[in-house]
Design an enzyme around this catalytic site. Structure first.
Site, PDB file in Angstrom:
ATOM      1  CG  ASP A 195       2.606  -0.891   3.272  1.00 40.41           C
ATOM      2  OD1 ASP A 195       2.463  -2.064   2.889  1.00 40.41           O
ATOM      3  OD2 ASP A 195       3.242  -0.042   2.635  1.00 40.41           O
ATOM      4  CG  HIS A 219       0.964  -0.766  10.979  1.00 36.99           C
ATOM      5  ND1 HIS A 219       1.300  -0.417   9.684  1.00 36.99           N
ATOM      6  CD2 HIS A 219      -0.395  -0.775  11.013  1.00 36.99           C
ATOM      7  CE1 HIS A 219       0.209  -0.221   8.981  1.00 36.99           C
ATOM      8  NE2 HIS A 219      -0.842  -0.425   9.756  1.00 36.99           N
TER       9      HIS A 219
END
Ligand code: COA
Length: 454
Positions: A428, A424
């Site tokens: 995304d 992350h």
């Protein structure tokens, strides 16, 4: 040819160490050669000693097996390059041998003091060994010689100590038929004795007592602490590293009715192609096609967290359950391979993994990972990223569930659940979801996938 192959597989991993002017009282009265594990490359700092094929005092000839070792990247058998007598083994089985340290001393046959150069420094000794090797193989480069004569891939034989092998031989039983209870399936003495019927299965004891009270007795012996070795040691290191990555998870289900039809057709043809066709090559090819459109998922993050490198090759890793534990080899250039070529390579890796014979090239440079845990069972999983990669997918078992079609009619849908995890820090959720949608589209409509194959 074979030396070239060996070099590619082993890559000059180990080199002989320096010659020392040591003397011995053995019949040879010769110079003692000390083997060291020198720079292995790729950050490998140690190997695990799996099995000795010799003991102190044994006479060895060139190409005789000395020992099997397991590095982070591959299993290799180290063979002798000299005729002589084993003077010293530096490690016991299961010891970890660090790079740069001596592995074994051999007193050279027919190399008296007269012929021995005093060579305490690595450089002159290395060239002495090289000269000898050049003579022995008609002038090949030392690099070629070292890689071709010093190492052979692991023979894939049953793991057992010489003592256990002797018991098996004396009783005329094949070790391959004995189920090994030791680490990595190693056949232990008790396994052979049990196979011969000399001892029974692990015994349980129970104590009768007038007073009802909880009495727990161990089912099999005592607690034991064993060192973490082999593929599990690699897993431990990689997953510890992975624990620093903030994982983003995304799950979906894919209806694979059409894919099942396609696979059934390909499966019939597979034997003609000399391979087998499971669902994995289709999952892998669909992932490669989708990665072409979402290259950020086929990338690596540098350790300084400053740069992300988009990898041009789709070297797709496949998590494999092997007798030695989890291992993650990769299929190189999936973007350039057709389904048969992916299937052939997967089969090769699977067979090598079963025998713990994967070489380090098979394990290096992966760019993206798929884990078919559904081959064992389950629906969803929480896969852990294989650093420095940035994404991984886990596949569940294909199962039939009732679903509605476009006309609101219930039909039997063959469904595979997928669980993605992405780093992350650089990926995304929207990117992961779009990639997953495209991968799913290829699998739900395989005609589309085939249309896009080169
Ligand atoms: N759902 C339904 N059937 C499946 C399946 C799934 N998810 N995965 C495999 N199968 C079927 C195959 O199609 C094959 O069927 P067939 O005999 O009709 O051809 C059969 O099960 C055996 O497949 P397998 O030999 O396992 O091949 P594969 O290409 O599907 O998978 C590996 C190869 C190496 C990925 C797999 O054997 C494996 O090791 N999986 C475990 C991965 C793991 O441990 N992950 C966890 C990491 S923490």
């Amino acid at each position: 040819m074979s030396s070239l192959i060996s070099r590619r597989l082993i890559g000059g991993v180990f080199r002989f160490g320096h010659l020392r002017s040591l003397h011995s009282s053995s019949v040879w009265s010769g110079k003692v050669v000390q083997f060291k594990l020198s720079d292995i490359g790729e950050g490998i700092a140690e190997v695990q000693l799996k099995e000795w094929h010799v003991k102190t005092g044994d006479r060895v000839s060139q190409f005789d097996n000395l020992c099997d070792v397991q590095s982070d990247k591959a299993s290799v058998t180290i063979t002798s390059r000299y005729d002589g007598v084993i003077k010293r083994l530096y490690y016991k089985v299961d010891d970890v041998a660090p790079v740069g340290k001596a592995l074994v001393d051999i007193e050279l046959e027919g190399e008296g003091e007269d012929s021995a150069e005093s060579a305490d420094d690595d450089k002159s000794a290395q060239s002495a060994a090289t000269d000898k090797s050049k003579k022995a193989d008609g002038g090949k480069s030392s690099d070629e010689h070292e890689t071709s004569s010093s190492f052979a891939l692991h023979s894939g034989k049953v793991l057992a100590t010489p003592a256990v092998r002797r018991i098996a031989m004396e009783n005329k039983i094949k070790l391959g038929e004995v189920s090994g209870s030791g680490k990595n399936g190693r056949v232990m003495k008790e396994d052979v004795l049990r196979f011969l019927g000399h001892i029974g299965p692990a015994e349980t004891t129970s104590k009768a007592s007038d007073q009802p009270r909880p009495a727990f007795t161990p089912l099999s012996g005592q607690d034991k602490t064993i060192p973490i070795r082999g593929y599990t040691r690699i897993m431990m290191k990689t997953m510890t590293q992975a624990n620093t990555i903030p994982h983003f998870g995304y799950n979906d289900e894919v209806v694979v009715n059409r894919l099942i039809d396609l696979r059934a057709q390909l499966k019939k043809l597979a034997s003609e192609k000399g391979t087998k066709m499971s669902y994995m090559p289709l999952f892998i090819k669909a992932a490669s096609l989708a990665l072409t459109q979402y290259p950020v998922l086929n990338a690596s993050l540098d350790s300084s967290l400053e740069n992300i490198t988009y990898k041009s090759a789709h070297n797709i890793c496949v998590a494999m359950d092997t007798p030695g534990g989890l291992v993650v080899p990769n299929i190189k250039h999936c973007e350039q391979r057709n389904l048969w070529e992916i299937a052939l390579e997967l089969n090769r890796l699977q067979e090598a993994g079963k025998r713990q014979q994967l070489d380090r090239n098979d394990l290096a440079d992966g760019t993206f990972t798929l884990s078919n845990i559904g081959a064992i069972g389950g629906t969803y999983a929480s896969p852990v990223i294989f650093p420095p990669q940035v994404a991984i997918g886990a596949l569940g078992k294909i199962e039939v569930h009732p679903r509605y079609d476009n006309h609101m009619q219930i039909y039997p849908a063959h469904i595979v659940k997928v669980s993605w995890a992405a780093d992350h820090r650089v990926i995304d959720g929207a990117t992961m979801a779009r990639f997953s949608n495209l991968w799913k589209e290829y699998l739900e409509n395989p005609a589309l996938m085939i249309a896009e194959m080169r």
